[in-house]
Design a protein around this motif. Sequence first.
Motif, PDB file in Angstrom:
ATOM      1  N   SER A   8       0.859  -1.189   0.000  1.00 15.85           N
ATOM      2  CA  SER A   8       0.000   0.000   0.000  1.00 15.85           C
ATOM      3  C   SER A   8       0.893   1.236   0.000  1.00 15.85           C
ATOM      4  CB  SER A   8      -0.931   0.001   1.208  1.00 15.85           C
ATOM      5  OG  SER A   8      -0.207  -0.106   2.418  1.00 15.85           O
ATOM      6  N   ASP A   9       0.471   2.227  -0.788  1.00 20.86           N
ATOM      7  CA  ASP A   9       1.308   3.399  -1.024  1.00 20.86           C
ATOM      8  C   ASP A   9       0.406   4.623  -1.180  1.00 20.86           C
ATOM      9  OD1 ASP A   9       4.007   4.289  -1.411  1.00 20.86           O
ATOM     10  OD2 ASP A   9       3.601   4.553  -3.551  1.00 20.86           O
ATOM     11  N   PRO A  10       0.858   5.814  -0.773  1.00 21.97           N
ATOM     12  CA  PRO A  10       0.045   7.008  -1.043  1.00 21.97           C
ATOM     13  C   PRO A  10      -0.193   7.169  -2.543  1.00 21.97           C
ATOM     14  CG  PRO A  10       1.842   7.505   0.474  1.00 21.97           C
ATOM     15  CD  PRO A  10       2.106   6.134  -0.054  1.00 21.97           C
ATOM     16  N   LYS A  11      -1.401   7.596  -2.904  1.00 17.34           N
ATOM     17  CA  LYS A  11      -1.706   7.787  -4.319  1.00 17.34           C
ATOM     18  C   LYS A  11      -0.754   8.808  -4.931  1.00 17.34           C
ATOM     19  CE  LYS A  11      -5.760   7.800  -7.273  1.00 17.34           C
ATOM     20  NZ  LYS A  11      -7.249   7.770  -7.254  1.00 17.34           N
ATOM     21  N   ILE A  12      -0.490   9.877  -4.186  1.00 13.20           N
ATOM     22  CA  ILE A  12       0.556  10.826  -4.571  1.00 13.20           C
ATOM     23  C   ILE A  12       1.830  10.375  -3.875  1.00 13.20           C
ATOM     24  CG2 ILE A  12       1.312  13.224  -4.515  1.00 13.20           C
ATOM     25  CD1 ILE A  12      -1.612  14.048  -4.450  1.00 13.20           C
ATOM     26  N   GLU A  13       2.801   9.926  -4.630  1.00 11.37           N
ATOM     27  CA  GLU A  13       3.983   9.282  -4.056  1.00 11.37           C
ATOM     28  C   GLU A  13       4.715  10.186  -3.065  1.00 11.37           C
ATOM     29  OE1 GLU A  13       6.277   6.582  -6.972  1.00 11.37           O
ATOM     30  OE2 GLU A  13       5.508   8.216  -8.207  1.00 11.37           O
ATOM     31  N   ARG A  14       5.282   9.567  -2.035  1.00 12.05           N
ATOM     32  CA  ARG A  14       6.142  10.314  -1.107  1.00 12.05           C
ATOM     33  C   ARG A  14       7.367  10.853  -1.854  1.00 12.05           C
ATOM     34  NH1 ARG A  14       2.571  10.477   2.574  1.00 12.05           N
ATOM     35  NH2 ARG A  14       2.086   8.644   3.820  1.00 12.05           N
ATOM     36  N   VAL A  15       7.928  10.009  -2.718  1.00 14.37           N
ATOM     37  CA  VAL A  15       9.060  10.405  -3.557  1.00 14.37           C
ATOM     38  C   VAL A  15       8.712  10.044  -4.994  1.00 14.37           C
ATOM     39  CG1 VAL A  15      11.504  10.037  -4.087  1.00 14.37           C
ATOM     40  CG2 VAL A  15      10.732  10.050  -1.698  1.00 14.37           C
ATOM     41  N   ARG A  16       8.688  11.018  -5.852  1.00 16.29           N
ATOM     42  CA  ARG A  16       8.304  10.763  -7.235  1.00 16.29           C
ATOM     43  C   ARG A  16       9.267   9.769  -7.878  1.00 16.29           C
ATOM     44  NH1 ARG A  16       7.032  15.786 -11.080  1.00 16.29           N
ATOM     45  NH2 ARG A  16       5.342  15.909  -9.536  1.00 16.29           N
ATOM     46  N   GLY A  17       8.711   8.771  -8.521  1.00 19.63           N
ATOM     47  CA  GLY A  17       9.520   7.785  -9.223  1.00 19.63           C
ATOM     48  C   GLY A  17       9.844   6.540  -8.425  1.00 19.63           C
ATOM     49  N   ALA A  18       9.529   6.537  -7.120  1.00 22.58           N
ATOM     50  CA  ALA A  18       9.876   5.377  -6.290  1.00 22.58           C
ATOM     51  C   ALA A  18       9.087   4.144  -6.712  1.00 22.58           C
ATOM     52  CB  ALA A  18       9.644   5.689  -4.815  1.00 22.58           C
ATOM     53  N   ARG A  19       7.817   4.330  -7.044  1.00 21.37           N
ATOM     54  CA  ARG A  19       6.983   3.194  -7.440  1.00 21.37           C
ATOM     55  C   ARG A  19       7.503   2.573  -8.735  1.00 21.37           C
ATOM     56  NH1 ARG A  19       1.166   5.221  -7.543  1.00 21.37           N
ATOM     57  NH2 ARG A  19       1.796   5.745  -5.417  1.00 21.37           N
ATOM     58  N   ALA A  20       7.820   3.423  -9.693  1.00 19.14           N
ATOM     59  CA  ALA A  20       8.355   2.925 -10.963  1.00 19.14           C
ATOM     60  C   ALA A  20       9.700   2.239 -10.751  1.00 19.14           C
ATOM     61  CB  ALA A  20       8.495   4.069 -11.964  1.00 19.14           C
ATOM     62  N   ALA A  21      10.523   2.787  -9.843  1.00 16.33           N
ATOM     63  CA  ALA A  21      11.827   2.182  -9.566  1.00 16.33           C
ATOM     64  C   ALA A  21      11.672   0.800  -8.951  1.00 16.33           C
ATOM     65  CB  ALA A  21      12.635   3.083  -8.632  1.00 16.33           C
ATOM     66  N   PHE A  22      10.677   0.632  -8.082  1.00 15.22           N
ATOM     67  CA  PHE A  22      10.415  -0.680  -7.495  1.00 15.22           C
ATOM     68  C   PHE A  22      10.037  -1.693  -8.573  1.00 15.22           C
ATOM     69  CE2 PHE A  22       6.977  -3.525  -6.030  1.00 15.22           C
ATOM     70  CZ  PHE A  22       7.724  -4.353  -5.202  1.00 15.22           C
ATOM     71  N   LEU A  23       9.101  -1.322  -9.431  1.00 16.89           N
ATOM     72  CA  LEU A  23       8.643  -2.238 -10.478  1.00 16.89           C
ATOM     73  C   LEU A  23       9.767  -2.534 -11.472  1.00 16.89           C
ATOM     74  CD1 LEU A  23       5.090  -0.726 -11.080  1.00 16.89           C
ATOM     75  CD2 LEU A  23       5.703  -2.727  -9.717  1.00 16.89           C
ATOM     76  N   GLU A  24      10.587  -1.545 -11.772  1.00 16.78           N
ATOM     77  CA  GLU A  24      11.709  -1.773 -12.684  1.00 16.78           C
ATOM     78  C   GLU A  24      12.730  -2.722 -12.067  1.00 16.78           C
ATOM     79  OE1 GLU A  24      14.152  -1.852 -15.844  1.00 16.78           O
ATOM     80  OE2 GLU A  24      12.108  -1.039 -15.775  1.00 16.78           O
ATOM     81  N   THR A  25      12.933  -2.610 -10.743  1.00 12.25           N
ATOM     82  CA  THR A  25      13.870  -3.507 -10.078  1.00 12.25           C
ATOM     83  C   THR A  25      13.378  -4.943 -10.129  1.00 12.25           C
ATOM     84  OG1 THR A  25      14.566  -1.731  -8.597  1.00 12.25           O
ATOM     85  CG2 THR A  25      15.115  -3.968  -7.931  1.00 12.25           C
ATOM     86  N   LEU A  26      12.067  -5.155  -9.992  1.00 11.24           N
ATOM     87  CA  LEU A  26      11.531  -6.509 -10.134  1.00 11.24           C
ATOM     88  C   LEU A  26      11.903  -7.082 -11.496  1.00 11.24           C
ATOM     89  CD1 LEU A  26       7.889  -6.307  -8.674  1.00 11.24           C
ATOM     90  CD2 LEU A  26       9.994  -6.936  -7.494  1.00 11.24           C
TER      91      LEU A  26
END
Length: 287
Positions: free
Chosen positions: A222-240
Amino acid sequence: AWTIRIDDSTPITGTGGSMPPMVSVPIENASGGIIPLPPPPLREIIKPPNVEDLYDWYTDVRGTPDADPSWAVLWPTAMGLAAHLSSHPGLIAGKKVVELGCGLGLCGVACSALGASSVVLTDREPYAMQCALSTADANGLLDDSDNRLIASLMDWNDGEAEILRATGGTADVVLASDVLYDLDGVKGFAFACLCITGQRRGSGGSDGDHEDRYERRVILISDPKIERVRGARAAFLETLREFGADARIEITDLPQISCRDEEYVTMDGKDHANRMAEETVLIKCTF
């Protein structure tokens, strides 16, 4: 949605200086929701009164002014994920669950109440895990003869062997809330998720029935809809993807949570009512 009754908190006495000051916070269903939620799996949460009191305890009693008191907050991401699991208990019923960066452990403890076969709470802060275990005990979920719910000190930047030692091997479901706040830490977090779900290519950590259970391995964040740090969500998925994981990704809105204390102000200047109104999303990675 659920209501966190901060204004009805009850102080817990007798902890002495060995533990932070703690209160019991009741949880109930809020009225007036369009889609009624099932009753919360937990009656109460044990936590420090607020981050200010916890920081004072770290500074004045423990002599550790650099300690991070943010785990004292009931983050809306954790409440939203716990509410989602309560509405969809099939996600975790009968499954081995690991919560990473558990803080107060709300989601993991809720999973134990909702029928998970076992739950491992992990965090690098031992006092947070003690509060989590206190919540489990207050809700009748601890039994000396049963180790269905345990807590284990772990930093997700530890190596694979240490991660799997702390979690007792691989798991069916990995939970986390509000953890994508540091771009430098995203890769380590993603690596830990893959180790625990047995998805890392070349990993020797998966258990013997991995192939039979392959489709059931899930990461729920679960994550804030507006990210705490922009790009963190994409970085997580890219790391997978970098580690060779082939996951189906779904991002959906989580239910909002209300709080019956409009005057309480936290260390960062946000009152609880506004904080709990923050919109959150669920990131579901299915293998």
